[in-house]
Design an enzyme around this catalytic site. Structure first.
Site, mmCIF file in Angstrom:
data_model
loop_
_atom_site.group_PDB
_atom_site.id
_atom_site.type_symbol
_atom_site.label_atom_id
_atom_site.label_comp_id
_atom_site.label_asym_id
_atom_site.label_seq_id
_atom_site.Cartn_x
_atom_site.Cartn_y
_atom_site.Cartn_z
ATOM 1 N N ASP A 133 1.584 -12.015 6.923
ATOM 2 C CA ASP A 133 1.945 -10.535 5.362
ATOM 3 C C ASP A 133 3.321 -9.864 6.312
ATOM 4 O O ASP A 133 4.542 -9.725 5.181
ATOM 5 C CB ASP A 133 1.430 -9.271 5.788
ATOM 6 C CG ASP A 133 0.790 -8.924 7.059
ATOM 7 O OD1 ASP A 133 0.324 -8.904 7.978
ATOM 8 O OD2 ASP A 133 1.430 -7.577 6.908
ATOM 9 N N GLY A 157 0.931 -1.295 0.277
ATOM 10 C CA GLY A 157 -0.404 0.105 0.344
ATOM 11 C C GLY A 157 0.703 0.850 -0.182
ATOM 12 O O GLY A 157 0.683 2.794 -0.011
ATOM 13 N N ARG A 158 2.001 1.172 0.196
ATOM 14 C CA ARG A 158 3.211 2.165 -0.006
ATOM 15 C C ARG A 158 4.518 1.662 -0.362
ATOM 16 O O ARG A 158 4.976 2.740 0.637
ATOM 17 C CB ARG A 158 3.207 3.111 1.872
ATOM 18 C CG ARG A 158 3.262 1.730 2.906
ATOM 19 C CD ARG A 158 3.690 2.727 3.982
ATOM 20 N NE ARG A 158 3.733 2.121 4.852
ATOM 21 C CZ ARG A 158 4.376 2.894 6.363
ATOM 22 N NH1 ARG A 158 4.857 3.229 6.188
ATOM 23 N NH2 ARG A 158 4.425 1.249 7.363
ATOM 24 N N GLY A 198 -0.299 6.614 1.144
ATOM 25 C CA GLY A 198 0.951 5.532 0.307
ATOM 26 C C GLY A 198 2.508 5.829 1.184
ATOM 27 O O GLY A 198 3.533 5.602 0.393
HETATM 28 P P1 AMP Z 1 2.458 -3.113 8.070
HETATM 29 O O1 AMP Z 1 1.522 -2.916 9.500
HETATM 30 O O2 AMP Z 1 2.974 -2.207 7.755
HETATM 31 O O3 AMP Z 1 2.916 -4.243 7.727
HETATM 32 O O4 AMP Z 1 0.901 -2.814 7.226
HETATM 33 C C1 AMP Z 1 0.373 -3.329 6.534
HETATM 34 C C2 AMP Z 1 -0.318 -2.816 5.661
HETATM 35 O O5 AMP Z 1 -1.012 -1.548 5.767
HETATM 36 C C3 AMP Z 1 0.217 -3.317 4.367
HETATM 37 O O6 AMP Z 1 -0.783 -3.741 3.320
HETATM 38 C C4 AMP Z 1 0.863 -2.183 3.816
HETATM 39 O O7 AMP Z 1 1.485 -1.404 2.486
HETATM 40 C C5 AMP Z 1 -0.228 -1.288 4.367
HETATM 41 N N1 AMP Z 1 0.140 0.412 4.802
HETATM 42 C C6 AMP Z 1 0.916 0.911 6.163
HETATM 43 N N2 AMP Z 1 1.041 2.102 6.066
HETATM 44 C C7 AMP Z 1 0.230 2.255 5.323
HETATM 45 C C8 AMP Z 1 -0.023 4.132 3.983
HETATM 46 N N3 AMP Z 1 0.471 4.716 5.195
HETATM 47 N N4 AMP Z 1 -0.750 3.681 3.149
HETATM 48 C C9 AMP Z 1 -0.991 3.325 2.918
HETATM 49 N N5 AMP Z 1 -1.152 1.268 2.321
HETATM 50 C C10 AMP Z 1 -0.690 1.270 3.769
HETATM 51 MG MG MG Z 2 3.720 -5.587 6.554
#
Ligand code: AMP
Ligand code: MG
Length: 488
Positions: free
Chosen positions: A256, A96-97, A130
């Protein structure tokens, strides 16, 4: 697609071969990073750049590349699709980013993902922007480099640039992009994505790709996909045992965030434990302690069971037999983990041989540490077999005598024992207050010297040298007083 961004000359050392882009289309979306206003280099990892075959000094000046404003030659940018179980619940996710620029082939023929994190919205962004904030990206830089120096498999951090743009979380923060280097970004969640879409050919292509990339010797195995599951379990068991041996708490062990390569990935709310307590949790959103220190092995097994489920169609044509194979494999995790844990803990106590009482000896030390709220890192580092009258009270003295008696059962002389212990008990870990201090200096005063000093100390965690006590003193914060945040 927008017009291609300008490319950089090959003299930078880029040498991409993008095998992931050739996988079935359901596994990725092609798109470019969204350019930012004003890229500025904050930190650049020269040693890592060199090991990747990159021209470090030239690239250190090229913030635009690490912000996504310019594409390196040969890049085929894409966002990876994946799903995941987050806190036990299944969700479709994806980058997502983050954007994978491509796979760098190093001068020694190794393959590494080059990924920008914080590079703008993608089809997987859902309601996110993102983007990433500077603090968490610097935090990932510090902790991942510390993990590497501790000898624990991990993704690496090549660069952090600021964007000249603000991101809004609870407050307005400076935006940043981290360049993450990984053996791959293939996650348990990537397999869950293909399985959830009931796309068996994509699932098999992904499994074959993973075998090729991380488990080449298994390609010709009789049952390669079962062998893949077992090999991933083996690496995860070893990895989690290494985390336990240094007091590392990942904090968000969703599927994930489990890499098939066996590297530690996704430094969100992670932190190192000070006082030993298996219930320790730092993440502010982990209210039930699902990802507490003491739960990490069971959670790893739970996550691997999700991988096994996703792989079922490849394990056997007969569903029932596939399930039996998967169950047998998953059940073996506990034994495999405990083997690695015992190996790691024996080394921490200077034990070269194996005796039946070793587990009890280790556990009684840990029980004492929990009762005393003893600092995990410092207690192990301070252990000295030559000590005759330990100052820590009668319970510890009794344990110490048992330990000395155990050491007599092996042939290694005391100096060898101590050297072994020094090589397995770090003197320094990224203490929470030191990490915060480094981030505050960088964020509030644009002063990177504090972080650089910390990185220098963390680069040699096992070395016998004078380390200033500021790096080895626990924060003194009560457990629960230091909280780390997800949604970074
Ligand atoms: P994480 O908690 O970092 O493992 O992220 C979990 C999910 O949320 C993943 O699909 C990331 O790409 C998405 N994600 C986290 N932060 C953002 C953001 N600021 N914008 C878009 N997607 C995000
Ligand atoms: Mg992650």
């Amino acid at each position: 697609m927008p017009a291609s961004a300008p490319t950089t000359p090959n003299s930078s050392g880029w040498n991409f071969d993008n095998s992931y882009a050739r996988l079935p289309a359901m596994l990725h979306e092609q798109l470019e990073p969204t350019p930012v206003k004003e890229p500025r280099m904050v930190v650049f990892n020269h040693a890592l750049a060199q090991s990747l075959g990159l021209n470090a000094s030239a690239l250190a000046e090229r913030a635009a590349i690490f912000a996504g404003n310019e594409l390196p030659e040969g890049a085929e940018p894409l966002a990876q699709a994946y799903a995941g179980h987050q806190y036990g619940h299944f969700t479709g996710l994806g980058d997502g980013r983050a954007i994978l620029l491509g796979e760098q082939i190093t001068p020694t023929g190794e393959r590494y993902d080059v990924q920008l994190k914080g590079s703008g919205p993608t089809p997987f962004s859902r309601r996110g922007d993102g983007r990433a904030a500077l603090g968490p990206m610097l935090r990932e830089y510090i902790i991942s480099e510390a993990m590497h120096a501790l000898g624990i498999p991990t993704t690496h951090s090549l660069a952090v640039v600021t964007t000249g743009e603000k991101v809004f979380r609870q407050e307005s923060l400076p935006g940043a992009v981290l360049t993450r280097i990984a053996a791959s970004h293939i996650r348990v969640g990537t397999f869950e994505w293909a399985a959830a879409h009931r796309d068996q050919s994509a699932l098999q292509a992904l499994a074959d790709h993973t075998l090729q990339r991380h488990y080449l010797a298994l390609v010709t195995a009789e049952a390669p996909y079962l062998a893949l599951l077992e090999a991933v379990m083996e690496r995860q068991a070893r990895l989690i045992a290494q985390w336990q041996c240094v007091g590392f708490i990942h904090g968000v062990m969703n599927t994930d965030n489990v890499a098939l390569s066996g590297e530690t990935i996704d430094y969100g709310p992670c932190a190192f434990m000070d006082a030993f307590d298996p219930a320790t949790v730092f993440s502010s959103i982990d209210r039930n302690g699902r990802y507490a220190y003491g739960n990490q092995p069971q959670i790893a097994q739970w996550n691997l069971a999700r991988l096994a489920e996703a792989l079922l169609p490849l394990l056997h044509a007969d569903e029932k037999q596939a399930l039996e194979l998967a169950n047998a494999a998953i059940e073996s995790f506990k034994t495999t983990f405990e083997g690695h844990w015992l190996t790691g803990m024996r080394a921490k106590l200077g034990l070269f041989t194996e005796e039946a009482g070793d587990r009890a000896l280790i556990e009684s030390l840990l029980t004492w540490m929990k009762e005393q709220k003893a600092d995990f890192t410092n207690t192990f580092r301070a252990l000295n077999p030559a000590e005759t009258a330990p100052q820590e009270g009668p319970a510890f003295a009794a344990w110490h005598a048992q330990w000395q008696a155990r050491l007599k059962l092996q042939p290694q002389p005391a100096n060898e024992v101590l050297a072994h212990m020094r090589a397995h008990n770090p003197a320094v870990i990224p203490r929470n207050h030191k990490v915060e201090e480094a981030l505050a200096a960088a964020m509030e005063h644009s002063d990177l010297s504090v972080m650089q000093r910390l990185l220098n100390v963390l680069a040699k965690p096992y070395e016998d040298r004078e380390v200033q006590s500021e790096f080895t003193t626990p924060s003194g914060l009560a457990p629960g007083a230091y909280q780390t945040f997800c949604g970074t």
